[in-house]
Design a protein around this motif. Structure first.
Motif, PDB file in Angstrom:
ATOM      1  N   LEU A 104       0.857  -1.148   0.106  1.00 43.23           N
ATOM      2  CA  LEU A 104       0.183  -0.016   0.105  1.00 43.23           C
ATOM      3  C   LEU A 104       0.868   1.225  -0.066  1.00 43.23           C
ATOM      4  CD1 LEU A 104      -2.731   1.392  -0.087  1.00 43.23           C
ATOM      5  CD2 LEU A 104      -2.414   1.072   2.851  1.00 43.23           C
ATOM      6  N   THR A 105       1.946   1.247   0.669  1.00 36.30           N
ATOM      7  CA  THR A 105       2.839   2.355   0.690  1.00 36.30           C
ATOM      8  C   THR A 105       3.375   2.587  -0.572  1.00 36.30           C
ATOM      9  OG1 THR A 105       3.216   1.930   3.238  1.00 36.30           O
ATOM     10  CG2 THR A 105       4.908   3.297   2.142  1.00 36.30           C
ATOM     11  N   GLN A 106       3.870   1.512  -1.206  1.00 35.35           N
ATOM     12  CA  GLN A 106       4.453   1.596  -2.649  1.00 35.35           C
ATOM     13  C   GLN A 106       3.360   2.142  -3.673  1.00 35.35           C
ATOM     14  OE1 GLN A 106       5.909  -2.276  -3.917  1.00 35.35           O
ATOM     15  NE2 GLN A 106       7.411  -2.278  -2.016  1.00 35.35           N
ATOM     16  N   LEU A 107       2.089   1.687  -3.540  1.00 37.38           N
ATOM     17  CA  LEU A 107       1.275   2.269  -4.369  1.00 37.38           C
ATOM     18  C   LEU A 107       1.060   3.701  -4.067  1.00 37.38           C
ATOM     19  CD1 LEU A 107      -1.376  -0.503  -4.201  1.00 37.38           C
ATOM     20  CD2 LEU A 107       0.111  -0.056  -5.929  1.00 37.38           C
ATOM     21  N   ILE A 108       0.934   4.101  -2.890  1.00 34.34           N
ATOM     22  CA  ILE A 108       0.608   5.809  -2.628  1.00 34.34           C
ATOM     23  C   ILE A 108       2.053   6.271  -3.132  1.00 34.34           C
ATOM     24  CG2 ILE A 108       0.502   7.221  -0.724  1.00 34.34           C
ATOM     25  CD1 ILE A 108      -1.168   5.342   0.787  1.00 34.34           C
ATOM     26  N   THR A 109       2.958   5.898  -2.664  1.00 33.18           N
ATOM     27  CA  THR A 109       4.399   6.725  -3.323  1.00 33.18           C
ATOM     28  C   THR A 109       4.237   6.989  -4.697  1.00 33.18           C
ATOM     29  OG1 THR A 109       5.504   5.729  -1.266  1.00 33.18           O
ATOM     30  CG2 THR A 109       6.911   6.438  -3.114  1.00 33.18           C
ATOM     31  N   GLY A 110       3.909   5.629  -5.503  1.00 34.79           N
ATOM     32  CA  GLY A 110       3.938   5.522  -6.853  1.00 34.79           C
ATOM     33  C   GLY A 110       2.979   6.660  -7.418  1.00 34.79           C
ATOM     34  N   ALA A 111       2.013   6.779  -6.822  1.00 34.21           N
ATOM     35  CA  ALA A 111       0.861   7.598  -7.157  1.00 34.21           C
ATOM     36  C   ALA A 111       1.091   8.906  -7.118  1.00 34.21           C
ATOM     37  CB  ALA A 111      -0.563   7.508  -6.355  1.00 34.21           C
ATOM     38  N   VAL A 112       1.782   9.240  -5.735  1.00 31.36           N
ATOM     39  CA  VAL A 112       2.119  10.770  -5.689  1.00 31.36           C
ATOM     40  C   VAL A 112       3.271  10.915  -6.510  1.00 31.36           C
ATOM     41  CG1 VAL A 112       3.414  12.226  -3.841  1.00 31.36           C
ATOM     42  CG2 VAL A 112       1.552  10.605  -3.077  1.00 31.36           C
ATOM     43  N   LEU A 113       4.294  10.262  -6.811  1.00 30.21           N
ATOM     44  CA  LEU A 113       5.390  10.497  -7.695  1.00 30.21           C
ATOM     45  C   LEU A 113       4.617  10.640  -9.246  1.00 30.21           C
ATOM     46  CD1 LEU A 113       8.123  10.603  -8.563  1.00 30.21           C
ATOM     47  CD2 LEU A 113       8.256   8.121  -8.705  1.00 30.21           C
ATOM     48  N   ALA A 114       3.780   9.940  -9.596  1.00 33.26           N
ATOM     49  CA  ALA A 114       3.152  10.231 -10.635  1.00 33.26           C
ATOM     50  C   ALA A 114       2.209  11.464 -10.891  1.00 33.26           C
ATOM     51  CB  ALA A 114       2.062   9.028 -11.346  1.00 33.26           C
ATOM     52  N   LEU A 115       1.675  11.891  -9.825  1.00 33.33           N
ATOM     53  CA  LEU A 115       0.893  13.096  -9.848  1.00 33.33           C
ATOM     54  C   LEU A 115       1.870  14.334  -9.963  1.00 33.33           C
ATOM     55  CD1 LEU A 115      -1.709  14.555  -9.677  1.00 33.33           C
ATOM     56  CD2 LEU A 115      -1.293  14.510  -7.178  1.00 33.33           C
ATOM     57  N   ALA A 116       3.184  14.380  -9.232  1.00 26.36           N
ATOM     58  CA  ALA A 116       4.161  15.166  -9.183  1.00 26.36           C
ATOM     59  C   ALA A 116       4.783  15.297 -10.550  1.00 26.36           C
ATOM     60  CB  ALA A 116       5.219  14.971  -8.301  1.00 26.36           C
ATOM     61  N   LEU A 117       5.116  14.108 -11.159  1.00 22.77           N
ATOM     62  CA  LEU A 117       5.517  14.172 -12.530  1.00 22.77           C
ATOM     63  C   LEU A 117       4.725  14.816 -13.598  1.00 22.77           C
ATOM     64  CD1 LEU A 117       7.348  10.773 -12.715  1.00 22.77           C
ATOM     65  CD2 LEU A 117       8.609  13.051 -12.687  1.00 22.77           C
ATOM     66  N   VAL A 118       3.317  14.782 -13.548  1.00 27.42           N
ATOM     67  CA  VAL A 118       2.374  15.325 -14.394  1.00 27.42           C
ATOM     68  C   VAL A 118       2.450  16.589 -14.056  1.00 27.42           C
ATOM     69  CG1 VAL A 118      -0.122  15.419 -14.786  1.00 27.42           C
ATOM     70  CG2 VAL A 118       0.973  13.064 -14.479  1.00 27.42           C
ATOM     71  N   PHE A 119       2.599  16.986 -12.953  1.00 26.61           N
ATOM     72  CA  PHE A 119       2.382  18.597 -12.721  1.00 26.61           C
ATOM     73  C   PHE A 119       3.718  19.091 -13.335  1.00 26.61           C
ATOM     74  CE2 PHE A 119       4.628  22.195 -10.389  1.00 26.61           C
ATOM     75  CZ  PHE A 119       3.541  23.041 -10.398  1.00 26.61           C
ATOM     76  N   PHE A 120       5.024  18.488 -13.196  1.00 26.18           N
ATOM     77  CA  PHE A 120       6.288  18.980 -13.839  1.00 26.18           C
ATOM     78  C   PHE A 120       6.367  19.020 -15.335  1.00 26.18           C
ATOM     79  CE2 PHE A 120       7.998  18.148  -9.498  1.00 26.18           C
ATOM     80  CZ  PHE A 120       8.358  19.690  -9.249  1.00 26.18           C
ATOM     81  N   PHE A 121       5.541  17.928 -16.005  1.00 27.94           N
ATOM     82  CA  PHE A 121       5.282  17.730 -17.545  1.00 27.94           C
ATOM     83  C   PHE A 121       4.748  18.948 -17.991  1.00 27.94           C
ATOM     84  CE2 PHE A 121       6.308  13.122 -17.100  1.00 27.94           C
ATOM     85  CZ  PHE A 121       7.969  13.227 -16.861  1.00 27.94           C
ATOM     86  N   LEU A 122       3.465  19.040 -17.454  1.00 26.32           N
ATOM     87  CA  LEU A 122       2.691  20.261 -17.856  1.00 26.32           C
ATOM     88  C   LEU A 122       3.281  21.531 -17.517  1.00 26.32           C
ATOM     89  CD1 LEU A 122      -0.804  18.849 -16.272  1.00 26.32           C
ATOM     90  CD2 LEU A 122      -0.018  18.760 -18.682  1.00 26.32           C
TER      91      LEU A 122
END
Length: 342
Positions: A148-166
């Protein structure tokens, strides 16, 4: 000492072996580093779907950071809403469905004879299997806090990357040109642009098709009185991102729910609704919406989905087609075909 044909075949064999070896090593590295590569690829897909929104907001006076932040917020709300709708609908309708399965099995046994009796036996045991599955999942959740921690970490990382990509994606070309020499930089920029366009075309086309499919199937299930119609529609929407397999699985779930709740007649009507929507998608929506953006043969798509699921499960099946489309875009640029943005 060898004939020219044999030397040519040997040279091609060595080249193919080297190519397969390098490709296998790259795939192995990506799978081993999936904690970083999967969020990165998911962020690319999200950014390719949402990147037109940021310039639209910037033209209306917002800064790029604020525009990217608002876009990410809308993305989070949409994803959480779809998942919550799916889980809520299926959880609330699960007891009714489980209670209806034995009755559906008895009707099938009367109509289909020995074959129906086998189905009846499976349906009568479905409630126990469901309870066992729920117990297993509960125990897994209680003991799987690390996952669960890995999934939350991955989701947060993906969201942060989406922000920087945009926010900073428009600077990618300049960064590549500042790092690589002239002609090589332009080739890399053209390949990146074409790959991104292919992924964007897949995401936008698939999202539009998924919305249309989910809307029509939800309306049809509501008209038939199938429980959890909204959640089943959400499942259809999510399954549309995995070509062929997702549509089949989500449609099968909808028909089984209709069978368990309303009997064979309702199930046949639900099957008719699902097949009609799938025929409209395959013959009208797919050619019109995606033919100009994702130029992949259906056989290529099926092989990519199977290979992706074999490598990385559901995530691999989800990422297989956009990655394959991006790769074909890069190949088209390297072959000198039109591909880069104007």
């Amino acid at each position: 000492m060898l004939p020219p044909a044999v030397r040519c075949a040997a040279a091609w064999s060595v080249a193919v072996i080297l190519l397969i070896t390098v490709g296998s090593l790259v795939v192995f590295a990506l799978v081993e580093l999936r904690a970083a590569t999967v969020p990165f690829l998911l962020a690319l897909l999200g950014a390719s779907l949402l990147h037109p929104v940021v310039p639209w907001l910037v033209r209306r006076g917002l800064s790029r950071s604020l525009a990217a932040g608002l876009t990410c917020l809308v993305l989070v709300v949409a994803v959480v809403g779809v998942v919550a709708l799916l889980v809520n609908s299926l959880v609330h309708s699960a007891p009714q469905i489980a209670a209806s399965l034995p009755a559906a099995g008895q009707r099938l046994a009367r109509w289909l004879g020995p074959f129906g009796a086998k189905i009846q036996h499976a349906l009568e045991n479905a409630k126990g299997e469901t309870n066992s599955l729920v117990s297993t999942l509960t125990n897994g959740v209680l003991s799987g806090l690390g996952l669960l921690t890995q999934l939350i970490t991955g989701a947060v990382l993906a969201l942060a990357l989406v922000f920087f990509f945009l926010r900073d994606g428009h600077r990618t070309g300049d960064a590549i040109r500042a790092t690589l020499p002239g002609r090589g930089a332009e080739t890399v920029v053209a390949c990146a642009d074409r790959a991104f366009d292919a992924m964007a075309g897949f995401m936008r086309g698939t999202t539009l098709i998924a919305l249309i499919d989910a809307a029509f199937i939800t309306v049809g299930l509501l008209a038939l009185g199938v429980p959890g119609a909204a959640g089943l529609g959400a499942l259809v929407f999510m399954g549309a991102y995995i070509p062929f397999v997702g549509a089949f699985l989500s449609g099968t779930v909808a028909v089984l729910v209709a069978l368990a709740d309303g009997g064979l007649g309702t199930a046949l009507w639900a099957l008719g609704v699902v097949l009609t929507v799938q025929m409209i998608e395959g013959n009208i929506l797919q050619p019109v919406i995606q033919s100009r953006t994702v130029e992949l043969h259906p056989a290529t798509i099926m092989v990519a989905v199977v290979a992706g699921s074999g490598i990385a499960g559901i995530i691999g099946a989800l990422l297989a087609v956009p990655v394959c489309a991006a790769g074909m875009g890069v190949v088209s640029v390297l072959r000198g075909l039109p591909g880069g943005r104007e």
